[in-house]
Each structure stands twice: as structure tokens, then as C-alpha cells.
Design an enzyme around this catalytic site. Structure first.
Site, mmCIF file in Angstrom:
data_model
loop_
_atom_site.group_PDB
_atom_site.id
_atom_site.type_symbol
_atom_site.label_atom_id
_atom_site.label_comp_id
_atom_site.label_asym_id
_atom_site.label_seq_id
_atom_site.Cartn_x
_atom_site.Cartn_y
_atom_site.Cartn_z
ATOM 1 N N ARG A 12 0.850 -1.201 0.000
ATOM 2 C CA ARG A 12 0.000 0.000 0.000
ATOM 3 C C ARG A 12 0.882 1.246 0.000
ATOM 4 O O ARG A 12 2.059 1.183 0.346
ATOM 5 C CB ARG A 12 -0.894 0.025 1.243
ATOM 6 N N ASN A 82 10.301 0.181 4.658
ATOM 7 C CA ASN A 82 9.323 1.227 4.356
ATOM 8 C C ASN A 82 8.148 1.245 5.340
ATOM 9 O O ASN A 82 7.516 2.281 5.525
ATOM 10 C CB ASN A 82 8.803 1.008 2.930
ATOM 11 N N ASP A 88 -0.826 10.098 15.655
ATOM 12 C CA ASP A 88 -0.613 11.520 15.939
ATOM 13 C C ASP A 88 -1.454 12.001 17.121
ATOM 14 O O ASP A 88 -2.637 11.671 17.238
ATOM 15 C CB ASP A 88 -0.986 12.361 14.718
ATOM 16 N N TYR A 147 6.420 9.934 16.082
ATOM 17 C CA TYR A 147 6.791 9.657 14.685
ATOM 18 C C TYR A 147 8.099 10.358 14.311
ATOM 19 O O TYR A 147 9.010 9.757 13.724
ATOM 20 C CB TYR A 147 5.646 10.133 13.796
ATOM 21 N N PRO A 177 10.768 11.339 2.396
ATOM 22 C CA PRO A 177 9.672 11.913 1.611
ATOM 23 C C PRO A 177 9.048 13.077 2.367
ATOM 24 O O PRO A 177 8.986 13.063 3.606
ATOM 25 C CB PRO A 177 8.653 10.761 1.503
ATOM 26 N N TYR A 179 5.394 15.425 2.037
ATOM 27 C CA TYR A 179 3.983 14.987 2.089
ATOM 28 C C TYR A 179 3.582 14.402 0.732
ATOM 29 O O TYR A 179 3.596 15.075 -0.288
ATOM 30 C CB TYR A 179 3.093 16.159 2.497
HETATM 31 N N1 CAA Z 1 0.718 23.609 14.007
HETATM 32 C C1 CAA Z 1 0.202 24.373 15.002
HETATM 33 N N2 CAA Z 1 -0.943 24.097 15.629
HETATM 34 C C2 CAA Z 1 -1.613 23.003 15.213
HETATM 35 C C3 CAA Z 1 -1.155 22.170 14.191
HETATM 36 C C4 CAA Z 1 0.051 22.521 13.579
HETATM 37 N N3 CAA Z 1 0.557 21.797 12.590
HETATM 38 N N4 CAA Z 1 -2.038 21.171 14.032
HETATM 39 C C5 CAA Z 1 -3.023 21.356 14.917
HETATM 40 N N5 CAA Z 1 -2.770 22.489 15.622
HETATM 41 C C6 CAA Z 1 -3.564 23.075 16.680
HETATM 42 C C7 CAA Z 1 -5.038 23.130 16.315
HETATM 43 O O1 CAA Z 1 -5.304 24.275 15.543
HETATM 44 C C8 CAA Z 1 -5.675 23.175 17.686
HETATM 45 O O2 CAA Z 1 -5.559 24.476 18.200
HETATM 46 P P1 CAA Z 1 -6.737 25.133 19.084
HETATM 47 O O3 CAA Z 1 -6.841 24.285 20.305
HETATM 48 O O4 CAA Z 1 -6.238 26.526 19.350
HETATM 49 O O5 CAA Z 1 -7.943 25.081 18.211
HETATM 50 C C9 CAA Z 1 -4.757 22.256 18.465
HETATM 51 O O6 CAA Z 1 -3.509 22.256 17.811
HETATM 52 C C10 CAA Z 1 -5.233 20.826 18.396
HETATM 53 O O7 CAA Z 1 -5.883 20.625 19.512
HETATM 54 P P2 CAA Z 1 -6.918 19.433 19.642
HETATM 55 O O8 CAA Z 1 -7.101 19.223 21.094
HETATM 56 O O9 CAA Z 1 -8.127 19.690 18.793
HETATM 57 O O10 CAA Z 1 -6.093 18.239 19.003
HETATM 58 P P3 CAA Z 1 -6.552 16.770 18.795
HETATM 59 O O11 CAA Z 1 -6.285 16.008 20.020
HETATM 60 O O12 CAA Z 1 -7.921 16.718 18.219
HETATM 61 O O13 CAA Z 1 -5.485 16.339 17.700
HETATM 62 C C11 CAA Z 1 -4.361 16.416 15.597
HETATM 63 C C12 CAA Z 1 -5.591 16.823 16.389
HETATM 64 C C13 CAA Z 1 -4.083 14.942 15.765
HETATM 65 C C14 CAA Z 1 -3.165 17.198 16.075
HETATM 66 C C15 CAA Z 1 -4.721 16.741 14.157
HETATM 67 O O14 CAA Z 1 -4.796 18.133 14.030
HETATM 68 C C16 CAA Z 1 -3.702 16.227 13.173
HETATM 69 O O15 CAA Z 1 -3.766 15.077 12.764
HETATM 70 N N6 CAA Z 1 -2.773 17.081 12.738
HETATM 71 C C17 CAA Z 1 -1.844 16.718 11.690
HETATM 72 C C18 CAA Z 1 -0.523 16.245 12.241
HETATM 73 C C19 CAA Z 1 0.353 15.980 11.058
HETATM 74 O O16 CAA Z 1 0.724 16.853 10.313
HETATM 75 N N7 CAA Z 1 0.698 14.699 10.849
HETATM 76 C C20 CAA Z 1 1.455 14.317 9.715
HETATM 77 C C21 CAA Z 1 0.808 13.102 9.105
HETATM 78 S S1 CAA Z 1 1.461 12.680 7.520
HETATM 79 C C22 CAA Z 1 2.880 11.875 7.854
HETATM 80 O O17 CAA Z 1 3.273 11.675 8.946
HETATM 81 C C23 CAA Z 1 3.642 11.403 6.663
HETATM 82 C C24 CAA Z 1 4.954 12.040 6.598
HETATM 83 O O18 CAA Z 1 5.966 11.399 6.900
HETATM 84 C C25 CAA Z 1 5.101 13.410 6.104
#
Ligand code: CAA
Length: 240
Positions: A12, A82, A88, A147, A177, A179
Site C-alpha cells: 500500500r 518502508n 498523531d 513519529y 519523503p 507529504y
Molecule cells: N501547528 C500548530 N498548531 C496546530 C497544528 C500545527 N501543525 N495542528 C493542529 N494544531 C492546533 C489546532 O489548531 C488546535 O488548536 P486550538 O486548540 O487553538 O484550536 C490544536 O492544535 C489541536 O488541539 P486538539 O485538542 O483539537 O487536538 P486533537 O487532540 O484533536 O489532535 C491532531 C488533532 C491529531 C493534532 C490533528 O490536528 C492532526 O492530525 N494534525 C496533523 C498532524 C500531522 O501533520 N501529521 C502528519 C501526518 S502525515 C505523515 O506523517 C507522513 C509524513 O511522513 C510526512
């Protein structure tokens, strides 16, 4: 005879693209997967690539799995570590379980995958280890303490293996990589994803095939002097 390549998490996402690209480049490919039988069946139907089920978090399973692949296809000369997962959460909400699951798969999983193959590569005086790290191991990422730590750790593994393997004809390299358009990135909330894409100078997500093409080069006999390196493939989002 075609060299044999093992790709973990190879049915996948980025792994599937890597498996297919290696096959197209003439390698004999074994694609490992951990749990999704339906996706694995579909993958084999579409590609003809054999799949093998085990968890990279389990050392004994990795050892037995590698032995099975070698019994079926021959010595594994190329291994692409991989397989990876995300759990998260902002650090104040991250549970020990979320920490351990990610460490077991993304970091210990690389040890478990490569370690059983290493003696054979040393004996045959040839090996190609390619580890799929991440931009987030280079720069850190909100909600990814687990991570990012593992992906940074993967770079340490590669740089150390490179030094140990160099005289035995083994190279170890990492690809980071950015995104990429896979299920993993699509699972990020849409608003967050849009803000991430806005930070990518290329203005788009990467394609899995763009990572796969890097792997094919690193897997080739021609790449022998590239050892311990990190290739960033992230649309200019981050420079080391
Ligand atoms: N930078 C700054 N602030 C951020 C943020 C970021 N990147 N992402 C979320 N926030 C903030 C939100 O805006 C929110 O702020 P407020 O409370 O002021 O509204 C707060 O952080 C999140 O609080 P929550 O209590 O709502 O968070 P949650 O427990 O619901 O978690 C999360 C949400 C899991 C963080 C979700 O936002 C998320 O999945 N974020 C993405 C994280 C990310 O980028 N992961 C990468 C995945 S891809 C990958 O990993 C592949 C690769 O190798 C590149």
C-alpha cells in the site's frame, strides 16, 4: 539472475509504488504487509508480486519471514524498510501506547527487518539497504513527537550501517519523503492538510512514484558509492 528485493509495507501507499517500480526495473520482489489481507490480495492480483504477512515489530516474525522469502525467491540483496505508522496526538495527549506502537514499528521495525539479512549481505559482499524516513524526522512536526523521533532515529541507523557495511559492498541510504498523496496523508484533517500544502513550494503533494524512482536508483548496482546519504524528496518544503 534478477536480484531479490524485499519491501516492508510493500502493498500500500509509497511501499506499493516501490514494489512495482522495482519489479519494472527487473528485480524479483517480495512485498511484506502486516494486516490488510484484502489490500494484499488485490495488490498481487494487479501486479503478480508475491506478498508475505508479518509484523515488522516482531523480530522472530521478521527472521522467519525473511527465511521464507529466501526459500521462495533466493537471497535478499535489497531491503527497503518502508513500513511505518502514525499515531498523531499533541504531546500532552499522547499516550505511552501511542509512543510505543510507533517506536516498535518505525524504529525497532527497521532493526528487525535489516538485522536478519545483514549476515547474508556481508557474506555475499553485496547489499542495498534503503530506509524510508520522513521530512518530519528532519524538521519535527506538531502532534508527532513519536513519529518524528523514530524517523530521526532511522537516519542514525542508516548513517551507522553505512560505515559498517561499506567494506562489505553494502550501502545504506535513507529517503525522506515530504507529504505524499497516500492514505496516511489523506487521514490528516482536511483543513490541516490544506495548510500543509500551502507550505510546499511545489504547490502540491508528492506522488508515491516519485519516491519509488529514488529507491530504484539506490537499489541498483550503479549506486555503490552513495552510502549513508539522505535524499530529501519534498517539493522544496524543507532543506537540511
Ligand atoms: N501547528 C500548530 N498548531 C496546530 C497544528 C500545527 N501543525 N495542528 C493542529 N494544531 C492546533 C489546532 O489548531 C488546535 O488548536 P486550538 O486548540 O487553538 O484550536 C490544536 O492544535 C489541536 O488541539 P486538539 O485538542 O483539537 O487536538 P486533537 O487532540 O484533536 O489532535 C491532531 C488533532 C491529531 C493534532 C490533528 O490536528 C492532526 O492530525 N494534525 C496533523 C498532524 C500531522 O501533520 N501529521 C502528519 C501526518 S502525515 C505523515 O506523517 C507522513 C509524513 O511522513 C510526512
Amino acid at each position: 539472475m534478477a536480484r531479490v528485493a524485499l519491501v516492508t509495507g510493500g502493498t500500500r501507499g509509497i511501499g506499493a509504488a516501490i514494489s512495482k517500480a522495482l519489479k519494472e526495473a527487473g528485480f524479483e520482489v517480495a512485498a511484506n504487509y502486516a494486516g490488510n489481507d484484502d489490500a494484499a490480495r488485490k495488490f498481487t492480483d494487479e501486479t503478480g508480486i508475491k506478498t508475505y504477512k508479518w509484523s515488522v515489530a516482531d523480530y522472530d516474525a521478521c527472521k522467519a519471514g525473511a527465511a521464507q522469502v529466501e526459500a521462495d525467491l533466493g537471497p535478499i540483496d535489497i531491503v527497503v524498510a518502508n513500513a511505518g505508522i502514525t499515531r498523531d496526538a499533541p504531546f500532552h495527549k499522547m499516550t505511552p501506547q501511542q509512543w510505543h506502537e510507533v517506536v516498535d514499528t518505525n524504529l525497532t521495525g527497521v532493526f528487525n527487518t535489516v538485522h536478519p539479512l545483514w549476515p547474508g549481505m556481508r557474506e555475499r559482499k553485496f547489499g542495498r539497504v534503503v530506509v524510508i524516513s520522513s521530512i518530519n524526522g528532519q524538521k519535527g512536526q506538531f502532534a508527532q513527537v513519536n513519529y518524528a523521533a523514530t524517523k530521526a532515529g532511522d537516519l542514525g541507523i542508516v548513517k551507522s550501517l553505512a560505515q559498517e557495511g561499506a567494506r562489505a559492498g553494502i550501502t545504506a541510504n535513507a529517503i525522506c519523503p515530504g507529504y505524499i498523496a497516500t492514505e496516511m496523508v489523506m487521514a490528516v484533517p482536511e483543513k490541516v492538510r490544506e495548510s500543509i500544502i500551502a507550505q510546499i513550494p511545489a504547490g502540491r503533494l508528492g506522488e508515491p512514484e516519485e519516491i519509488a524512482r529514488c529507491v530504484v536508483f539506490l537499489a541498483s548496482d550503479d549506486s555503490g558509492f552513495i552510502n549513508g546519504s539522505t535524499i530529501s524528496a519534498n517539493g522544496a518544503q524543507f532543506f537540511v
